[in-house]
Scaffold this motif. Sequence first.
Motif, PDB file in Angstrom:
ATOM      1  N   ASP A 187       6.156  -0.264  -8.621  1.00 47.45           N
ATOM      2  CA  ASP A 187       7.133   0.144  -7.763  1.00 47.45           C
ATOM      3  C   ASP A 187       6.853   1.544  -7.344  1.00 47.45           C
ATOM      4  O   ASP A 187       7.428   1.590  -6.354  1.00 47.45           O
ATOM      5  N   HIS A 188       6.514   2.589  -8.097  1.00 52.75           N
ATOM      6  CA  HIS A 188       6.484   3.864  -7.423  1.00 52.75           C
ATOM      7  C   HIS A 188       5.135   4.182  -6.645  1.00 52.75           C
ATOM      8  O   HIS A 188       5.156   5.291  -6.127  1.00 52.75           O
ATOM      9  N   LEU A 189       4.156   3.369  -6.606  1.00 54.53           N
ATOM     10  CA  LEU A 189       3.130   3.648  -6.130  1.00 54.53           C
ATOM     11  C   LEU A 189       2.986   3.253  -4.455  1.00 54.53           C
ATOM     12  O   LEU A 189       2.151   2.505  -3.990  1.00 54.53           O
ATOM     13  N   VAL A 190       3.914   4.073  -3.832  1.00 56.04           N
ATOM     14  CA  VAL A 190       4.173   3.819  -2.362  1.00 56.04           C
ATOM     15  C   VAL A 190       3.060   4.147  -1.360  1.00 56.04           C
ATOM     16  O   VAL A 190       3.138   3.734  -0.327  1.00 56.04           O
ATOM     17  N   GLU A 191       2.032   4.962  -2.052  1.00 50.09           N
ATOM     18  CA  GLU A 191       1.039   5.454  -1.164  1.00 50.09           C
ATOM     19  C   GLU A 191      -0.326   4.847  -1.369  1.00 50.09           C
ATOM     20  O   GLU A 191      -1.288   5.061  -0.731  1.00 50.09           O
ATOM     21  N   LEU A 192      -0.280   3.734  -2.220  1.00 52.39           N
ATOM     22  CA  LEU A 192      -1.542   3.084  -2.860  1.00 52.39           C
ATOM     23  C   LEU A 192      -2.165   2.194  -1.491  1.00 52.39           C
ATOM     24  O   LEU A 192      -1.508   1.490  -0.895  1.00 52.39           O
ATOM     25  N   ASP A 193      -3.450   2.548  -1.458  1.00 54.53           N
ATOM     26  CA  ASP A 193      -4.181   1.828  -0.639  1.00 54.53           C
ATOM     27  C   ASP A 193      -5.099   0.763  -1.116  1.00 54.53           C
ATOM     28  O   ASP A 193      -5.413  -0.418  -0.593  1.00 54.53           O
ATOM     29  N   THR A 194      -5.584   1.054  -2.407  1.00 56.80           N
ATOM     30  CA  THR A 194      -6.478  -0.080  -2.881  1.00 56.80           C
ATOM     31  C   THR A 194      -6.091  -0.250  -4.368  1.00 56.80           C
ATOM     32  O   THR A 194      -5.914   0.729  -5.302  1.00 56.80           O
ATOM     33  N   LEU A 195      -6.149  -1.238  -4.654  1.00 55.29           N
ATOM     34  CA  LEU A 195      -5.809  -1.949  -5.952  1.00 55.29           C
ATOM     35  C   LEU A 195      -6.770  -2.972  -6.516  1.00 55.29           C
ATOM     36  O   LEU A 195      -6.896  -3.954  -5.914  1.00 55.29           O
ATOM     37  N   GLY A 196      -7.429  -2.715  -7.673  1.00 50.24           N
ATOM     38  CA  GLY A 196      -8.423  -3.577  -8.423  1.00 50.24           C
ATOM     39  C   GLY A 196      -7.955  -4.108  -9.600  1.00 50.24           C
ATOM     40  O   GLY A 196      -7.591  -3.617 -10.601  1.00 50.24           O
ATOM     41  N   LEU A 197      -7.717  -5.302  -9.657  1.00 47.21           N
ATOM     42  CA  LEU A 197      -7.139  -5.924 -10.874  1.00 47.21           C
ATOM     43  C   LEU A 197      -8.124  -7.253 -11.207  1.00 47.21           C
ATOM     44  O   LEU A 197      -7.695  -7.913 -12.130  1.00 47.21           O
ATOM     45  N   ASN A 198      -9.070  -7.117 -10.609  1.00 44.54           N
ATOM     46  CA  ASN A 198     -10.302  -8.309 -10.904  1.00 44.54           C
ATOM     47  C   ASN A 198     -11.025  -7.988 -12.320  1.00 44.54           C
ATOM     48  O   ASN A 198     -10.758  -7.121 -12.854  1.00 44.54           O
ATOM     49  N   ASN A 199     -11.392  -9.210 -12.807  1.00 46.60           N
ATOM     50  CA  ASN A 199     -12.171  -9.360 -13.968  1.00 46.60           C
ATOM     51  C   ASN A 199     -11.251  -9.076 -15.165  1.00 46.60           C
ATOM     52  O   ASN A 199     -11.495  -8.062 -16.013  1.00 46.60           O
ATOM     53  N   ASN A 200      -9.834  -9.604 -15.158  1.00 49.51           N
ATOM     54  CA  ASN A 200      -9.042  -9.553 -16.328  1.00 49.51           C
ATOM     55  C   ASN A 200      -8.812 -10.834 -16.903  1.00 49.51           C
ATOM     56  O   ASN A 200      -9.544 -11.626 -16.542  1.00 49.51           O
ATOM     57  N   GLN A 201      -7.693 -11.116 -17.416  1.00 49.55           N
ATOM     58  CA  GLN A 201      -7.178 -12.398 -18.039  1.00 49.55           C
ATOM     59  C   GLN A 201      -5.827 -12.846 -17.437  1.00 49.55           C
ATOM     60  O   GLN A 201      -5.094 -13.394 -18.157  1.00 49.55           O
ATOM     61  N   LEU A 202      -5.646 -12.376 -16.375  1.00 48.67           N
ATOM     62  CA  LEU A 202      -4.086 -12.729 -15.831  1.00 48.67           C
ATOM     63  C   LEU A 202      -4.064 -14.115 -15.658  1.00 48.67           C
ATOM     64  O   LEU A 202      -4.867 -15.041 -14.994  1.00 48.67           O
ATOM     65  N   LYS A 203      -2.937 -14.756 -16.223  1.00 44.62           N
ATOM     66  CA  LYS A 203      -2.729 -16.290 -16.043  1.00 44.62           C
ATOM     67  C   LYS A 203      -1.581 -16.352 -14.884  1.00 44.62           C
ATOM     68  O   LYS A 203      -1.374 -17.420 -14.223  1.00 44.62           O
ATOM     69  N   SER A 204      -0.702 -15.541 -14.512  1.00 42.36           N
ATOM     70  CA  SER A 204       0.487 -15.225 -13.729  1.00 42.36           C
ATOM     71  C   SER A 204       0.631 -14.184 -13.376  1.00 42.36           C
ATOM     72  O   SER A 204       0.082 -13.066 -13.802  1.00 42.36           O
ATOM     73  N   LEU A 205       1.594 -13.910 -12.377  1.00 41.76           N
ATOM     74  CA  LEU A 205       1.786 -12.656 -11.674  1.00 41.76           C
ATOM     75  C   LEU A 205       3.390 -12.681 -11.625  1.00 41.76           C
ATOM     76  O   LEU A 205       4.155 -13.828 -11.176  1.00 41.76           O
TER      77      LEU A 205
END
Length: 320
Positions: free
Chosen positions: A99-117
């Motif tokens: 919520d506080h990352l209002v300047e974020l340009d790039t987010l990498g969440l690949n190669n994890n074990q996420l089943k849902s968001l």
Amino acid sequence: MERWFSRITMFWMLFLGEVQSQDWTKCSTGCTCDGNKMSVTCNGLKNVPNDIQKDAKKLDLKYNSLSKLDPTAFHGLNKLTILNLRGNELQTLPPGVFDHLVELDTLGLNNNQLKSLPPRVFDSLTKLTYLSLGSNQLQRLPEGVFDKLTELKTLNLDTNQLRNVPHGAFDTLSSLNILYLNNNDWDCKSCDILYLSQWIRENPQKVKTSGGRVEDPDGVTCQGTMESVNKITKENTFQAGCPTTTQQMATSPASTTTTETMTVREKQTKPRMKIFQEELFSKASIFFCQVIFTQHVSLVVIHILAEIPLLHIVCVVRKP
């Protein structure tokens, strides 16, 4: 004297504030810091450090052992433009974590074990241009999960377990020019695949395979076959009750597709049920009328049956 003292105090406050904001010599345990690039790289961690430099612009946490994130893990890092969480053991994301990352340009969440968001987990990232969710175990996407990402240029969803995407999932991504969808379990026998199929047909140049290439076929194939998803239409799905494209556009939530399908099927089955009920009632009324008018039963029973208004009317009508 008072004015001079005030100036000295202000000078020291500014000086100390500047030193504090530029103090990159004290780096978090397990991390290395580059003050020139304002970046922090961490290795061998099981938790996100809580003393990362507040003015950091890049935080590289790839290939650590993070299995979960504290909901406030990044709340003090509102200057971050790059956050890399690739190659960890994340199975879920807490609501509000970004919520506080209002300047974020790039987010990498690949190669994890996420089943849902979580619903609306990316809503605050309105400046995001790159989002990678590839090589996870995602089975579905929440409604509207990408709605606020109007600046997004690249979205990676490949190598998950997605069977479809919500209706309208990509409609607000006006800046999107690269989308990875290959290696998923796309269910082409369901009405819910029709939105994705049409979107790919209308945006073929945006659907890429590895290396950012556009290929034909594009690698987005139906589960268990090599048939391209973009060739699936209402006519070649086995779901006879799929709504038309116009109906889908009028009702944005994908969940309404199922409701509409059931409604169509109910309309198809109701006439048969009505005919069956009418035939059954007709046969029953004929039997009772024959009993009454041939006097095969006692007069007492006849009078009782005749007291039933509907049956009495039917019998009167049917009386020879």
